[in-house]
Enzyme design. Structure first.
Site, mmCIF file in Angstrom:
data_model
loop_
_atom_site.group_PDB
_atom_site.id
_atom_site.type_symbol
_atom_site.label_atom_id
_atom_site.label_comp_id
_atom_site.label_asym_id
_atom_site.label_seq_id
_atom_site.Cartn_x
_atom_site.Cartn_y
_atom_site.Cartn_z
ATOM 1 N N SER A 1 -5.833 -13.177 29.124
ATOM 2 C CA SER A 1 -6.218 -14.477 28.590
ATOM 3 C C SER A 1 -6.337 -15.443 29.751
ATOM 4 O O SER A 1 -5.770 -15.216 30.823
ATOM 5 C CB SER A 1 -5.154 -14.960 27.611
ATOM 6 N N TYR B 1 3.472 -16.529 25.149
ATOM 7 C CA TYR B 1 2.135 -15.952 25.156
ATOM 8 C C TYR B 1 1.631 -15.788 26.591
ATOM 9 O O TYR B 1 1.166 -14.721 26.985
ATOM 10 C CB TYR B 1 1.202 -16.858 24.352
#
Lengths: 600, 289
Positions: free
Chosen positions: A470, A483
């Protein structure tokens, strides 16, 4: 003695006479099946084809022969003038008449085998004897002659560069025109060193190949060049049109032949099927499985009389180029995508399906995965299957890997995409949330890489692993600690793995998308807020991502490009590029950004 | 049919139904004439001429035609890309016809999807599209805010694996209101839209603004209200890797308390509905043509 016994077990051998030489012919498989003739190159003998022949013999009557002067075939006397393409055509016809007198054969040639194959496929006297031709790393000398002429007579900068590039790659052709020296080298030091050279430059495993006859094969084979190259490239035949369907397999990292050599080949071979493979020159040794699959598919298509193949959908002008490029590379390959029931995973499965790949769609949402598989088939995937598996479940992943290998073979491209979102301050994130996000985002990727990566490595035919990280892997944030940590780990894992697996031709890519409109926002866990607020935040972020409206299809395109070009780290959206630059060149600014609290 | 709708709607349903049927008849007739090599402009002209011959003089908007990946609005950024282009039809290509004639003062706005030759994917998409017809009706009958119904449609499309292409329409609308238009001798147009119809939409927007509703059904806050009574031209539009399918037809919304009467499709005898009845729910045949 060569390694015949160990490499071509159970082959029936016979000798065929042709124009003063005796050719050693080996046959495998049932003679009632369609005949496939495998023709070797320089400096090889028929044993170069052993791994491919073994894979084909279940389905086909496989015929291999040593070209005159090579392996256990006898050499013409004198050597000069004994290796012209006309005489090689006589040999081919003699062999074909002996092994398949009634039916035309499917011809496959590598290197000089392919150069000969082009000759056989374009001269009149073999018409009706060849049902199809698969060319691997070997152009027609006539086409090559025209190619050079076109570039020499009307040189644009690009054409001149192509000419010079191929000219440099062809150094060995000039070298082989030197009298006596090449023979001496082959019979002396070069012949001894050749296996090491191949091992180092082409990553060929040590083994029974090359055979013991190599020095003589190479010395005799020099006459292939001397008898033909100058003659044909100077005065190429103007009528070298193929009279059989042709499939062209082009390795992208071929040290001797430029990919550009085959530009405009459709003019000589209408309906040409193109395939590209990321490999060096000796594809029959390094990619036998892939080559055997393409040969089987092509031969089957000719035998069935269907020229259509899988459904071809009309494409837009813009999409055509990419589709052609990706179709050449991924047709028939096996692609496994996790998190394939929605978002980026699903779009990626569709993009590969459009390129003609076979798809395994994995997700814990069985219905969504089934839907992906169904649409993938409608898009033109020759096969698509759904698997309901939670990637964080080690045992289930192990079973999946075994099941997939058993049913469909080893995965060629693995896309570890499944992931979940967790947002909230570190002090508000309970250990369970940490465990959950690491289980899926990191352990899921780990299981995938471990199990499927091992299968790829053991098969030894390369492959590619894509891990969806990401943009959060570049940019710390006070609200995304869990995350971002999981994704940064995925990024580092991918880089480490790339370093390790590169030696085995397995590429590894970390894809860092950014804000993409997918289902991840509507399932993100917002920690430290009441249930009602949680729902509001989910809706709010989903709307924001929706307004940003960056489609997952574009991430999928980036993934296909990354696999095709073997890219290491791929930021996709502009913000992902921006954050990466920030991380590299402005670390203080990056920390300041990390402290900002987003208003939601 | 007796409904509790505002009076001009109740009396005129037959008129609206007639023009909607006329529009669909036109779409079917033109679709049957399409052959490889025709351009979108040819298809748009055929529609215009067909309707002119049957007495249509005014338009909500001039007929559109989209071929190939333009059916999925691939690369659409500026509104001019909606207008018919020189794209030529090829075998196997999907197409969409979108026409909105005004006839005797009644407006219709219809969309028709087809494919030149059989394509199982296109057929599948047409099947899936009909689920949205049911979903929209259910949501409106439950009097849920239009924005929420819109989001339901969005979610279903995502689940089905498709992209929502009506987001590419002006204001991202999935539907807009239509109404009666006064018959005038002259019917000037602005950028392909009839001025009479635009005037109606503008006056709706004005009223709606005062009363807290909008004649455009969009994903934005101005659509955060229960369905307003009247006629809505609903046009869900699916896109999937260069293939797009849509229908557009009129939904009648009334202020009746009875759910059945509170909202219903103006006509159930339309090509895309008949298609479902013909092939059955799970049928794979048919190309929508």
């Amino acid at each position: 003695m060569n390694a015949f016994g160990t490499e071509l077990d159970g082959a029936r051998e016979r000798r065929v006479r042709s124009g003063g030489v005796e050719l050693c012919v080996a046959e495998l498989g049932d003679t009632t099946d369609p005949t496939v003739v495998l023709l070797h190159g320089y400096p090889d003998s028929k044993e170069v084809w052993a791994p491919v022949a073994r894979r084909l013999q279940e389905r086909f009557h496989v015929v291999l022969y040593d070209v005159r002067g090579c392996g256990r075939s006898t050499a013409p006397s004198p050597l000069r003038g004994g290796f012209t393409l006309e005489k090689l055509t006589d040999d081919f016809l003699a062999v074909v008449d002996a092994v398949s007198p009634d039916a035309p054969v499917h011809l496959v040639g590598h290197d000089w085998g392919s150069v000969q194959g082009w000759e056989f496929t374009t001269v009149r006297r073999t018409e009706g004897r060849i049902a199809s031709f698969t060319s691997v790393s070997g152009p027609s000398l006539d086409h090559f002659g025209h190619w050079i002429k076109e570039r020499a007579t009307r040189p644009t900068p690009r054409r001149a560069a192509q000419l010079l590039g191929q000219g440099a790659r062809s150094w060995y052709v000039y070298a082989l025109h030197t009298p006596v020296l090449p023979e001496a080298a082959w019979r002396g030091p070069l012949g001894k060193r050749w296996p090491d050279v191949l091992e180092r430059s082409e990553k060929l495993p040590k083994g029974p190949y090359p055979t013991a006859s190599l020095p003589t094969d190479a010395a005799h084979g020099a006459w292939l060049y001397r008898d033909n190259v100058r003659e044909r490239t100077r005065r190429p035949r103007p009528d070298a049109y193929a009279h059989a369907p042709v499939q062209l397999v082009t390795p992208t990292d071929d040290a001797f032949l430029s990919e550009r050599l085959y530009d405009g080949l459709e003019r000589w071979a209408p309906g040409l099927v193109r395939r590209t493979v990321r490999a060096g020159h000796w594809v029959p040794r390094t990619r036998p499985g892939q080559l055997a699959a393409w040969i089987t598919e092509f031969v089957d298509r000719q035998e069935d009389g269907t020229t259509a193949g899988p459904v071809r959908r009309p494409l837009s002008a813009a999409g055509k180029d990419g589709a052609r490029r990706y179709g050449q590379r991924f047709a028939g390959r096996l692609v496994l995508v996790t998190g394939a029931a929605s978002g980026i995973g699903r779009a990626t499965a569709f993009a590969f399906a459009e390129a003609g790949a076979r798809i395994v769609a994995v997700d814990r949402d069985a219905e969504g995965a089934a839907r992906t598989a169904e649409l993938a088939r409608l898009l033109g995937a020759p096969g698509a299957w759904a698997e309901c598996v939670d990637v964080s479940d080690e045992a289930a992943m192990e079973k999946l890997a075994a099941r997939t290998a058993e049913a469909h073979g080893v995965v060629d491209v693995l896309v570890n995409n499944a992931g979940i979102g967790v947002a909230g301050a570190f002090l508000d994130t309970p250990p369970e949330a940490w465990r959950k996000v690491l289980d899926v985002n990191l352990w899921g990727v780990l299981h995938g890489c471990r199990l499927f990566g091992r299968q790829m490595a053991e098969r030894g035919e390369g492959g590619h692993i894509v891990n969806t990280a990401s943009a959060a892997a570049f940019q710390p944030s006070r609200t995304l600690s869990a995350y971002s940590t999981s994704k940064a780990a995925v990024l580092m894992l991918s880089e480490c793995l790339r370093a390790e697996l590169g030696d085995r031709d397995i590429g590894v890519t970390a894809v860092c998308p950014g804000f993409v409109a997918t289902g991840i926002t509507s399932a993100t866990l917002f920690t430290g807020v009441p249930e009602e607020e949680q729902r509001r935040l989910r809706e709010r972020t989903t709307r924001l991502y929706g307004r940003r409206n960056y489609p997952p299809e574009r991430v999928a395109d980036a993934i296909l490009r990354a696999v095709h070009d073997d890219l290491p780290v791929v930021p996709v959206t502009p913000e992902a590029h921006g954050l990466r630059l920030l991380a590299r060149f402005a670390p203080r600014l990056r920390r300041a950004v990390a402290r900002a609290e987003p208003r939601l | 049919m007796k409904t509790g709708a505002s009076p001009h709607v109740t009396e005129d349903l037959a008129g609206f139904r007639e023009v909607q049927r006329l529009a669909y008849a036109c779409a079917e007739a033109v679709a049957a004439q399409l052959v490889p090599g025709m351009t979108e402009r040819d298809a748009a002209r055929l529609q215009r001429e067909w309707l002119r011959r049957r007495g249509v003089r005014d338009w909500f908007h001039l007929p559109f035609a989209w071929f190939g990946d333009r059916t999925a609005f691939t690369g659409f950024r500026v509104p001019t890309q909606f207008f018919p282009s020189g794209r030529r039809l090829a075998p196997g290509m999907p197409f969409v016809l979108d026409l909105a004639p005004v006839y005797r003062g009644y407006t219709a706005d219809v969309g028709y999807s087809g494919c030149l030759g059989p394509d199982p994917l296109h057929a599948r998409m047409l099947d899936d599209l009909l689920d949205h017809r049911d979903l929209v009706l259910r949501g409106v009958r439950e009097r849920r805010p239009l924005r929420t119904v819109y989001e339901d449609v969005d979610r279903l499309m995502m689940r089905q694996g498709y992209a929502n292409r009506h987001r590419a329409y002006p204001f991202g609308v999935i539907a807009h209101k239509v109404g009666r238009v006064r018959d005038r001798r002259r019917s000037p147009r602005v950028l392909g839209f009839g001025t009479q119809a635009l005037k109606g939409l503008a006056s709706d927007a004005l009223h709606g603004h005062r009363e807290g509703w909008s004649p455009l059904w969009s994903p934005y806050r101005f659509s955060d209200h229960p369905p307003a009574p009247g006629l809505w031209a609903v046009e869900p539009h699916l896109g999937f890797r260069g293939t797009g399918v849509k229908f557009e037809e009129l939904l009648v919304v009334t202020d009746s308390r009875d759910p059945e009467e509170s909202a219903f499709w103006l006509d159930d005898d339309l090509p895309h509905v008949r298609r479902r009845q013909a092939v059955g729910r799970d049928g794979q045949e048919g190309t929508g043509r």
